[in-house]
Structure formats: C-alpha cells, structure tokens
Design a protein around this motif. Sequence first.
Motif, PDB file in Angstrom:
ATOM      1  N   UNK A 189       0.847  -1.125   0.052  1.00 41.86           N
ATOM      2  CA  UNK A 189       0.453  -0.676  -0.171  1.00 41.86           C
ATOM      3  C   UNK A 189       0.435   1.386   0.155  1.00 41.86           C
ATOM      4  N   UNK A 190       2.323   1.646   0.965  1.00 41.12           N
ATOM      5  CA  UNK A 190       3.020   2.468   0.831  1.00 41.12           C
ATOM      6  C   UNK A 190       2.977   2.790  -0.368  1.00 41.12           C
ATOM      7  N   UNK A 191       3.658   1.562  -1.091  1.00 38.95           N
ATOM      8  CA  UNK A 191       4.999   2.156  -2.111  1.00 38.95           C
ATOM      9  C   UNK A 191       3.910   2.178  -3.781  1.00 38.95           C
ATOM     10  N   UNK A 192       2.629   1.678  -3.432  1.00 37.82           N
ATOM     11  CA  UNK A 192       1.385   2.752  -4.606  1.00 37.82           C
ATOM     12  C   UNK A 192       1.112   3.507  -4.374  1.00 37.82           C
ATOM     13  N   UNK A 193       1.081   4.445  -2.873  1.00 38.71           N
ATOM     14  CA  UNK A 193       0.974   5.393  -2.436  1.00 38.71           C
ATOM     15  C   UNK A 193       1.540   6.506  -3.877  1.00 38.71           C
ATOM     16  N   UNK A 194       2.923   5.614  -3.267  1.00 36.87           N
ATOM     17  CA  UNK A 194       4.166   6.478  -3.279  1.00 36.87           C
ATOM     18  C   UNK A 194       3.845   6.722  -5.266  1.00 36.87           C
ATOM     19  N   UNK A 195       3.527   5.756  -5.673  1.00 37.43           N
ATOM     20  CA  UNK A 195       2.972   5.598  -7.311  1.00 37.43           C
ATOM     21  C   UNK A 195       2.040   7.013  -7.960  1.00 37.43           C
ATOM     22  N   UNK A 196       0.949   6.929  -6.859  1.00 40.60           N
ATOM     23  CA  UNK A 196      -0.156   7.414  -7.067  1.00 40.60           C
ATOM     24  C   UNK A 196       0.161   9.033  -6.704  1.00 40.60           C
ATOM     25  N   UNK A 197       1.507   9.619  -5.593  1.00 42.61           N
ATOM     26  CA  UNK A 197       1.676  10.556  -5.512  1.00 42.61           C
ATOM     27  C   UNK A 197       2.792  11.309  -6.565  1.00 42.61           C
ATOM     28  N   UNK A 198       3.171  10.474  -7.083  1.00 45.00           N
ATOM     29  CA  UNK A 198       4.490  11.021  -8.630  1.00 45.00           C
ATOM     30  C   UNK A 198       3.153  11.269  -9.472  1.00 45.00           C
ATOM     31  N   UNK A 199       2.318  10.532  -9.843  1.00 42.97           N
ATOM     32  CA  UNK A 199       1.511   9.933 -11.097  1.00 42.97           C
ATOM     33  C   UNK A 199       0.437  11.380 -10.856  1.00 42.97           C
ATOM     34  N   UNK A 200       0.396  11.998  -9.441  1.00 45.56           N
ATOM     35  CA  UNK A 200      -0.504  12.774  -9.718  1.00 45.56           C
ATOM     36  C   UNK A 200      -1.956  12.733  -9.830  1.00 45.56           C
ATOM     37  N   UNK A 201      -3.098  13.417 -10.485  1.00 39.77           N
ATOM     38  CA  UNK A 201      -4.080  13.142 -11.259  1.00 39.77           C
ATOM     39  C   UNK A 201      -4.454  12.276 -11.523  1.00 39.77           C
ATOM     40  N   UNK A 202      -3.443  11.481 -12.752  1.00 36.91           N
ATOM     41  CA  UNK A 202      -3.534  10.119 -12.836  1.00 36.91           C
ATOM     42  C   UNK A 202      -3.172   9.036 -12.819  1.00 36.91           C
ATOM     43  N   UNK A 203      -3.022   9.516 -11.362  1.00 34.99           N
ATOM     44  CA  UNK A 203      -2.255   7.923 -10.762  1.00 34.99           C
ATOM     45  C   UNK A 203      -3.836   7.026  -9.671  1.00 34.99           C
ATOM     46  N   UNK A 204      -4.970   8.330 -10.243  1.00 32.79           N
ATOM     47  CA  UNK A 204      -6.717   7.361 -10.114  1.00 32.79           C
ATOM     48  C   UNK A 204      -6.375   5.907 -11.233  1.00 32.79           C
ATOM     49  N   UNK A 205      -5.775   5.892 -12.208  1.00 34.96           N
ATOM     50  CA  UNK A 205      -5.909   4.829 -12.806  1.00 34.96           C
ATOM     51  C   UNK A 205      -5.952   3.526 -12.811  1.00 34.96           C
ATOM     52  N   UNK A 206      -4.901   3.532 -11.258  1.00 37.03           N
ATOM     53  CA  UNK A 206      -4.690   2.258 -10.193  1.00 37.03           C
ATOM     54  C   UNK A 206      -5.608   1.830  -9.178  1.00 37.03           C
ATOM     55  N   UNK A 207      -6.144   2.361  -9.000  1.00 29.11           N
ATOM     56  CA  UNK A 207      -7.438   2.213  -8.291  1.00 29.11           C
ATOM     57  C   UNK A 207      -7.805   0.351  -7.900  1.00 29.11           C
ATOM     58  N   UNK A 208      -7.421   0.010  -8.488  1.00 28.38           N
ATOM     59  CA  UNK A 208      -8.223  -1.321  -8.636  1.00 28.38           C
ATOM     60  C   UNK A 208      -7.208  -1.906  -7.582  1.00 28.38           C
ATOM     61  N   UNK A 209      -5.905  -1.429  -7.343  1.00 24.04           N
ATOM     62  CA  UNK A 209      -4.877  -2.153  -5.974  1.00 24.04           C
ATOM     63  C   UNK A 209      -5.803  -1.949  -5.115  1.00 24.04           C
ATOM     64  N   UNK A 210      -6.397  -1.171  -4.975  1.00 26.48           N
ATOM     65  CA  UNK A 210      -7.005  -1.583  -3.575  1.00 26.48           C
ATOM     66  C   UNK A 210      -7.407  -2.791  -2.881  1.00 26.48           C
ATOM     67  N   UNK A 211      -7.857  -2.921  -4.462  1.00 31.74           N
ATOM     68  CA  UNK A 211      -8.280  -4.644  -3.764  1.00 31.74           C
ATOM     69  C   UNK A 211      -7.330  -6.019  -3.880  1.00 31.74           C
ATOM     70  N   UNK A 212      -6.077  -5.304  -4.009  1.00 32.68           N
ATOM     71  CA  UNK A 212      -4.950  -6.356  -4.233  1.00 32.68           C
ATOM     72  C   UNK A 212      -4.411  -7.474  -2.938  1.00 32.68           C
ATOM     73  N   UNK A 213      -5.075  -8.374  -2.440  1.00 33.50           N
ATOM     74  CA  UNK A 213      -3.747  -8.583  -1.533  1.00 33.50           C
ATOM     75  C   UNK A 213      -2.438  -8.596  -1.528  1.00 33.50           C
ATOM     76  N   UNK A 214      -1.736  -9.352  -0.269  1.00 35.69           N
ATOM     77  CA  UNK A 214      -0.547  -9.387  -0.476  1.00 35.69           C
ATOM     78  C   UNK A 214      -0.227 -11.067  -0.298  1.00 35.69           C
ATOM     79  N   UNK A 215       0.886 -11.792  -0.915  1.00 37.34           N
ATOM     80  CA  UNK A 215       1.690 -12.806  -0.331  1.00 37.34           C
ATOM     81  C   UNK A 215       1.164 -13.233   1.139  1.00 37.34           C
ATOM     82  N   UNK A 216       0.302 -14.428   0.876  1.00 38.85           N
ATOM     83  CA  UNK A 216       0.298 -15.245   2.501  1.00 38.85           C
ATOM     84  C   UNK A 216       1.770 -15.764   3.114  1.00 38.85           C
ATOM     85  N   UNK A 217       2.844 -15.915   2.068  1.00 42.99           N
ATOM     86  CA  UNK A 217       3.470 -16.153   2.919  1.00 42.99           C
ATOM     87  C   UNK A 217       4.605 -15.436   2.675  1.00 42.99           C
TER      88      UNK A 217
END
Length: 373
Positions: free
Chosen positions: A130-158
């Motif tokens: 979440x932190x790294x994706x947030x940083x990409x969004x910050x760099x991208x500015x308004x265009x960062x909304x196009x990766x909202x789908x990652x809000x639903x991505x879960x991490x690996x279990x292990x």
Amino acid sequence: MNAQHAGETSKRKTYAGNAALEIFEVLWRHSYFGHGLSVRQILDHLAAMHHVNDPDELPTPKTVRNQLHKLASTEFLGRRVGYLTEADVAAVECKDPQPGWYLDAFLSPAEMRLLADSLTLSRISLDTLDELVGKIRELAGAAGESIDYLNHVAAYTHINSEFLSTIDQLNQAIEDGHAVTFQYCDYGPDGTMVPHTSHTHADGQSGTHTGLYTVDPYQMVYKNGRYYLICHRHGEDKLRIFVVNRIAGVTTKGANEAPLRMERPASEGFDAVDFMRHRPYPVADEPVRIRIAIRDRPMLNNVFEWFDDPQIKHSPDGEQFEVIVNAPEKAVFWWALQYSWDGRVAIIEPDSLRNRLYDAGRRMAAAYHPDVH
C-alpha cells in the motif's frame, strides 16, 4: 488606504509569493492531459486546500493567470504546464475530458500500470504494498487514479519480512564492492522460512550442509515473477543465482566487524540483464547451441517470448521451423517439458539434452501409468 484594505493587500501579496508552488500542486493533483482546470476551479481547489471561505484570503484570478503563464514558460521542476482549448479536448480520448490548464503527467497510465503491477508480484507485506503504491500515485498526480484497482489486491500469504531490507543491503554491498554473508532459506511445510539444506559443499565434497553462504554480489535482476541475485559464491568457480525473497540475515561484516572482501569481483562490462535474457529460466550454467524443431507456426510465440535472439529457418511449406538458440541446457530442458507434450516441439541437438528429456519422459510415464495410484 484604510488599515483593513492594507491588510488584505498585504495578505494577497504574501500569498502571491507562494502562489506558483500551490498552483503547481493543484495542477499536479487534479489535472492531466485531456482534463484541464479553469482559473475558477484552481481557486476552488486552493480554497479547499487551505480550508478557507473568504475570497480575500486567496490570490486574485489575475495572479493565478500570471503564475500559470510563468509556469508554462519555465517548465517548473522539468514539468510542462499547458492549456487545452475546446478543439484540443475534442481530439483527446481520456476520462472526463475538459479544457483548461493542465500539467503533463510524470508517469503515463501505461508506465504506472507496469510499475504497480510488478509490485503485486513481489512477496512484500500488504502495508508495504500500500505504501509503495501510494508513492506511485503521489508521483503520478491526478493520473494516479487509474490504478485504483490495486486497492483490492491482497499480499501473498507467506512473505519474508526482511525482503526490502535485504534488497537495500545487497544494493549497498554491490555499490561498495563488498562481499556478503546470508542465510538462504526454503519454505517449510507450514510456509515459514527454514534454512536451506545442500547435499554438497562449496568444494564439491558430498554430505549434508546447512549454513551460511558468502558471496560476491554482482547484480539483482527481475525474471519470471521473481527477483534474483547473480553472484559468485566463495570457493566455487561458476556463478550462482539466488532468489532474493529467500535470503535472510544479510551482513557485510566479517571477523572484527571488518567489511567482507570480495573473492572474485564481476568482470568488467558484466551485464546482468543480458545474462538473464539468454536464460529462459534463471540457470547460471553457460549457454550452449541448441537446435529445436517447431512443428506448428503458433508455437513460435513461445519461442520469441522465452528466448532473446532465436535463429529461425523455415520449411518449404512455411509451417515447420528449425530454431537455434543459445541457452543453458538445463533451462531449455525445463522449457521443453512445458511445450513438448503434444509433439509440436522436439529437441534436435545436443544429444545430452535429448537423453535427459527421454529419461524424464520414462519417469513420468511410469509415475502416471494407469495402474499406478
């Protein structure tokens, strides 16, 4: 000029000094090519940023226009500010098209998608993802909304909680020219990391060995969904490749806390990316010349997707091909197991690879014989 008017003028003059930065931030966060902002909308966003309702606390429309023209002429921080007319917008395909002032995106939607999707394949915690994706969004500015789908991505279990720290320490050792010692791990039955067990020592002697590895790190490369370290293990002649996610406890310190010295630095001009491109799988063995018969044109897709520079010879009917690649034999063995099940791929040479596939086929036939359960 009365005191109140003088105070308002002073307030606006003070604000004007910072107006360019704040207007730039508004464009960064709320505009992109195809979606511009009017001066009125910029003022509304400034009011929202400062939680103010009094127009006197904001720059005047004239100040905003002047600052916009200044930003457009200077390319502040290397970013281009432009203006879209109605005619410009009509020719642009994008979400919510709108004329007005805009800031060119730092990352295009395609670039963001590539970076963000690569993170989802890394074995990192959900918080780190979440932190790294947030940083990409910050760099991208308004265009960062196009990766909202990652809000639903879960991490690996292990996951290996040391993963990012490991990358940082390995990278520092590579830059400083130091060797490293680490514990290499395997996944246990419950998914936790346990020390890797090797049945040979660095000197080739047989016997079970569980312990630390000391290596000269050359470079880290991403391949087939995993991050790998290419290195030279002390006491060995050939290169080694380790999965970074399974490395733990990295240290560059030896006896008396002195930096570990490299035993065999990388040769001048060593190219880790080129090294991996010639290997469909991460095998450190030297490439050899391999001839492959391809008996179906669509199978060429799998040739070009896995091999960097295959040589192709056509049959007279244009439907069968002879392919020559330079790659480690073990890596092509794994590749051939994937694609030769239906007869569309057959290894012509070397004989050693053909024999290895024959032995594998016999073992598989025995294991999957209808009478075996």
